[in-house]
Design a protein around this motif. Structure first.
Motif, PDB file in Angstrom:
ATOM      1  N   VAL A 168       0.865  -1.180   0.000  1.00 59.98           N
ATOM      2  CA  VAL A 168       0.000   0.000   0.000  1.00 59.98           C
ATOM      3  C   VAL A 168       0.898   1.225   0.000  1.00 59.98           C
ATOM      4  N   LEU A 169       0.628   2.150  -0.899  1.00 57.28           N
ATOM      5  CA  LEU A 169       1.353   3.420  -0.949  1.00 57.28           C
ATOM      6  C   LEU A 169       0.419   4.551  -0.548  1.00 57.28           C
ATOM      7  N   GLU A 170       0.914   5.407   0.351  1.00 56.97           N
ATOM      8  CA  GLU A 170       0.162   6.590   0.770  1.00 56.97           C
ATOM      9  C   GLU A 170       1.089   7.798   0.777  1.00 56.97           C
ATOM     10  N   PRO A 171       0.533   8.997   0.668  1.00 54.52           N
ATOM     11  CA  PRO A 171       1.376  10.194   0.676  1.00 54.52           C
ATOM     12  C   PRO A 171       1.915  10.506   2.063  1.00 54.52           C
ATOM     13  N   ARG A 172       3.165  10.935   2.094  1.00 51.29           N
ATOM     14  CA  ARG A 172       3.805  11.372   3.322  1.00 51.29           C
ATOM     15  C   ARG A 172       4.597  12.641   3.034  1.00 51.29           C
ATOM     16  N   GLU A 173       4.527  13.585   3.956  1.00 50.51           N
ATOM     17  CA  GLU A 173       5.262  14.836   3.781  1.00 50.51           C
ATOM     18  C   GLU A 173       6.710  14.668   4.252  1.00 50.51           C
ATOM     19  N   GLY A 174       7.625  15.216   3.464  1.00 52.18           N
ATOM     20  CA  GLY A 174       9.031  15.161   3.813  1.00 52.18           C
ATOM     21  C   GLY A 174       9.710  16.488   3.559  1.00 52.18           C
ATOM     22  N   GLN A 175      11.006  16.521   3.794  1.00 48.63           N
ATOM     23  CA  GLN A 175      11.779  17.751   3.632  1.00 48.63           C
ATOM     24  C   GLN A 175      12.635  17.743   2.368  1.00 48.63           C
ATOM     25  N   GLY A 176      12.425  16.745   1.516  1.00 49.58           N
ATOM     26  CA  GLY A 176      13.169  16.700   0.265  1.00 49.58           C
ATOM     27  C   GLY A 176      14.578  16.166   0.418  1.00 49.58           C
ATOM     28  N   THR A 177      14.828  15.403   1.493  1.00 53.44           N
ATOM     29  CA  THR A 177      16.150  14.825   1.725  1.00 53.44           C
ATOM     30  C   THR A 177      16.038  13.302   1.756  1.00 53.44           C
ATOM     31  N   SER A 178      17.172  12.642   1.828  1.00 51.65           N
ATOM     32  CA  SER A 178      17.192  11.183   1.872  1.00 51.65           C
ATOM     33  C   SER A 178      16.740  10.639   3.228  1.00 51.65           C
ATOM     34  N   ASP A 179      16.481  11.521   4.185  1.00 53.02           N
ATOM     35  CA  ASP A 179      15.936  11.095   5.474  1.00 53.02           C
ATOM     36  C   ASP A 179      14.424  10.927   5.421  1.00 53.02           C
ATOM     37  N   ASP A 180      13.803  11.395   4.341  1.00 59.08           N
ATOM     38  CA  ASP A 180      12.351  11.296   4.209  1.00 59.08           C
ATOM     39  C   ASP A 180      11.905   9.845   4.109  1.00 59.08           C
ATOM     40  N   GLN A 181      10.712   9.570   4.624  1.00 59.91           N
ATOM     41  CA  GLN A 181      10.086   8.277   4.391  1.00 59.91           C
ATOM     42  C   GLN A 181       9.517   8.272   2.985  1.00 59.91           C
ATOM     43  N   GLY A 182       9.672   7.148   2.281  1.00 62.03           N
ATOM     44  CA  GLY A 182       9.049   7.033   0.967  1.00 62.03           C
ATOM     45  C   GLY A 182      10.028   6.768  -0.155  1.00 62.03           C
ATOM     46  N   MET A 183       9.508   6.889  -1.383  1.00 60.32           N
ATOM     47  CA  MET A 183      10.303   6.655  -2.587  1.00 60.32           C
ATOM     48  C   MET A 183      11.275   7.811  -2.783  1.00 60.32           C
ATOM     49  N   LEU A 184      12.556   7.485  -2.924  1.00 56.20           N
ATOM     50  CA  LEU A 184      13.588   8.516  -3.010  1.00 56.20           C
ATOM     51  C   LEU A 184      14.217   8.622  -4.393  1.00 56.20           C
ATOM     52  N   GLY A 185      14.293   7.519  -5.125  1.00 53.11           N
ATOM     53  CA  GLY A 185      14.925   7.586  -6.436  1.00 53.11           C
ATOM     54  C   GLY A 185      14.696   6.324  -7.242  1.00 53.11           C
ATOM     55  N   PHE A 186      14.475   6.494  -8.543  1.00 52.94           N
ATOM     56  CA  PHE A 186      14.266   5.378  -9.457  1.00 52.94           C
ATOM     57  C   PHE A 186      15.259   5.441 -10.610  1.00 52.94           C
ATOM     58  N   ALA A 187      15.518   4.291 -11.202  1.00 50.80           N
ATOM     59  CA  ALA A 187      16.211   4.205 -12.489  1.00 50.80           C
ATOM     60  C   ALA A 187      15.547   3.083 -13.264  1.00 50.80           C
ATOM     61  N   LEU A 188      14.960   3.398 -14.412  1.00 55.30           N
ATOM     62  CA  LEU A 188      14.269   2.410 -15.242  1.00 55.30           C
ATOM     63  C   LEU A 188      14.935   2.346 -16.608  1.00 55.30           C
ATOM     64  N   ARG A 189      15.093   1.146 -17.137  1.00 58.03           N
ATOM     65  CA  ARG A 189      15.785   0.956 -18.402  1.00 58.03           C
ATOM     66  C   ARG A 189      15.087  -0.129 -19.227  1.00 58.03           C
ATOM     67  N   ALA A 190      15.280  -0.063 -20.555  1.00 61.73           N
ATOM     68  CA  ALA A 190      14.843  -1.129 -21.462  1.00 61.73           C
ATOM     69  C   ALA A 190      15.728  -1.123 -22.697  1.00 61.73           C
ATOM     70  N   ASP A 191      16.018  -2.320 -23.203  1.00 64.75           N
ATOM     71  CA  ASP A 191      16.795  -2.472 -24.432  1.00 64.75           C
ATOM     72  C   ASP A 191      16.097  -3.503 -25.303  1.00 64.75           C
ATOM     73  N   GLY A 192      15.233  -3.007 -26.197  1.00 66.67           N
ATOM     74  CA  GLY A 192      14.435  -3.890 -27.049  1.00 66.67           C
ATOM     75  C   GLY A 192      15.234  -4.715 -28.034  1.00 66.67           C
ATOM     76  N   SER A 193      16.492  -4.369 -28.246  1.00 65.47           N
ATOM     77  CA  SER A 193      17.318  -5.156 -29.161  1.00 65.47           C
ATOM     78  C   SER A 193      17.689  -6.510 -28.583  1.00 65.47           C
ATOM     79  N   LYS A 194      17.385  -6.714 -27.301  1.00 65.29           N
ATOM     80  CA  LYS A 194      17.741  -7.969 -26.632  1.00 65.29           C
ATOM     81  C   LYS A 194      16.512  -8.844 -26.370  1.00 65.29           C
ATOM     82  N   THR A 195      15.442  -8.634 -27.121  1.00 63.93           N
ATOM     83  CA  THR A 195      14.217  -9.404 -26.870  1.00 63.93           C
ATOM     84  C   THR A 195      14.410 -10.899 -27.074  1.00 63.93           C
ATOM     85  N   ASP A 196      15.337 -11.277 -27.936  1.00 66.64           N
ATOM     86  CA  ASP A 196      15.522 -12.697 -28.241  1.00 66.64           C
ATOM     87  C   ASP A 196      16.232 -13.465 -27.129  1.00 66.64           C
TER      88      ASP A 196
END
Length: 325
Positions: A168-196
């Protein structure tokens, strides 16, 4: 500076009752417990009943996550299911889950990024919650990978299992630092040339069949270690943290050798790595929430801990997420 983040406030998981051991597989495919464990670290996997669709697994995990968060279905306004084994071509598993839970009208859809699906789905839900478009989101990874197996192919059928995990995800207020509770950073990637390298040889617009999973194992392993390490480094940078700041590493449970390879490449303390692959096998998009729930339930992971999630799957897709519980 005050910021709104999406935070995990509840978690739950579900595994089908039937357990299939390596010895069970050795009865009908040319393999052995020793061969499987040596190459993968897997000892057993769970298998859903024929009359138990993916949505059933997702619902059970969702109920536990809602109870853990102290929420009811009336609170839910967004359901995202990460899956590559839907009940039907359409509607989305999320819509079926919404109906089975008895939730009201809201947003419901699936995300298909195979084993990376849960990380992708978290990032999508984060966009809704952190921007005020959802107050209570269910993000579910649910898979019945055994339904895609060619049970004569010992290189793939020994690797996968069924299960579901939800948060379950809910909103939480933070100060914009890594001490905040919650999602801090993502990295998403895809390389369709490797489908095989990792795919299913069937589909509605090609063969008109479900098909079976096919994989070039050695090449997938090589790409996994390199790609996952890069994604983790990028997610940490986005969260403004260092690898040393991470309390727990919760990887996609694909193969113990991959988990170890990534850990070694990044210099991660093996005592901080959560591994459930021995008992769950590879449950694709369900593996991260299953492992996360197991480590929370046994007391290793606690509120306030810095957690790093990662996965790689067919596509090729891969991604990582840094969050504070």
């Amino acid at each position: 500076m005050s910021v709104t983040r999406s935070a995990v406030t509840g978690i739950g998981s579900y595994l089908p009752e039937q357990i299939v051991t390596n010895a069970d597989l050795a009865k009908f495919v040319d393999t052995s417990d020793e061969w499987i464990q040596e190459r993968t670290g897997i000892k057993q996997r769970h298998k859903a009943r024929d009359d138990q669709p993916t949505s059933d697994l997702a619902v059970e995990a969702a109920k536990k996550a809602l109870a853990d968060a102290g929420k009811t279905v009336t609170d839910v306004d967004l359901i995202i299911v990460a899956t590559t084994t839907p009940d039907m071509t359409f509607p989305a598993v999320a819509s079926i889950v919404q109906a089975k839970l008895g939730a009201g009208v809201g947003i419901a859809f699936d995300v298909q990024a195979v084993c990376s699906g849960f990380v992708y789905a978290l990032s999508v839900a984060d966009g809704f919650v952190a921007r005020g478009l959802s107050k209570c989101a269910l993000v579910i990874g649910a898979e019945e990978m055994t339904k895609l197996m060619d049970w004569t192919d010992r290189t793939t059928c020994v690797l996968f299992g069924d299960g579901a995990g939800a948060v379950v995800l809910e909103p939480r207020e933070g100060q914009g630092t890594s001490d905040d509770q919650g999602m801090l950073g993502f990295a998403l990637r895809a390389d369709g040339s490797k489908t095989d390298l990792l795919y299913v040889d069937g589909g509605p617009s090609t063969t008109g069949t479900v098909g079976h999973l096919r994989m070039a194992g050695n090449q997938v392993f090589r790409h996994a270690v390199v790609n996952i390490a890069e994604g983790i480094t990028a997610a940490c940078a986005a969260a403004n943290i260092e690898i040393a700041d991470v309390d727990w590493f919760v990887p996609h449970q694909a193969n113990q050798r991959i988990i170890k390879g990534v850990g070694d490449r990044l210099g991660l303390d093996e005592n901080k790595v959560i591994s459930t692959v021995a008992t769950h096998a590879n449950t694709s998009a369900a593996s991260i929430p299953l492992a996360l729930d197991a480590a929370i339930q046994d007391g290793r992971i606690k509120k306030g801990d810095m957690i790093l999630l990662e996965a790689m799957g067919g596509g090729l897709t891969w991604g990582a997420c840094a969050l504070r519980l």
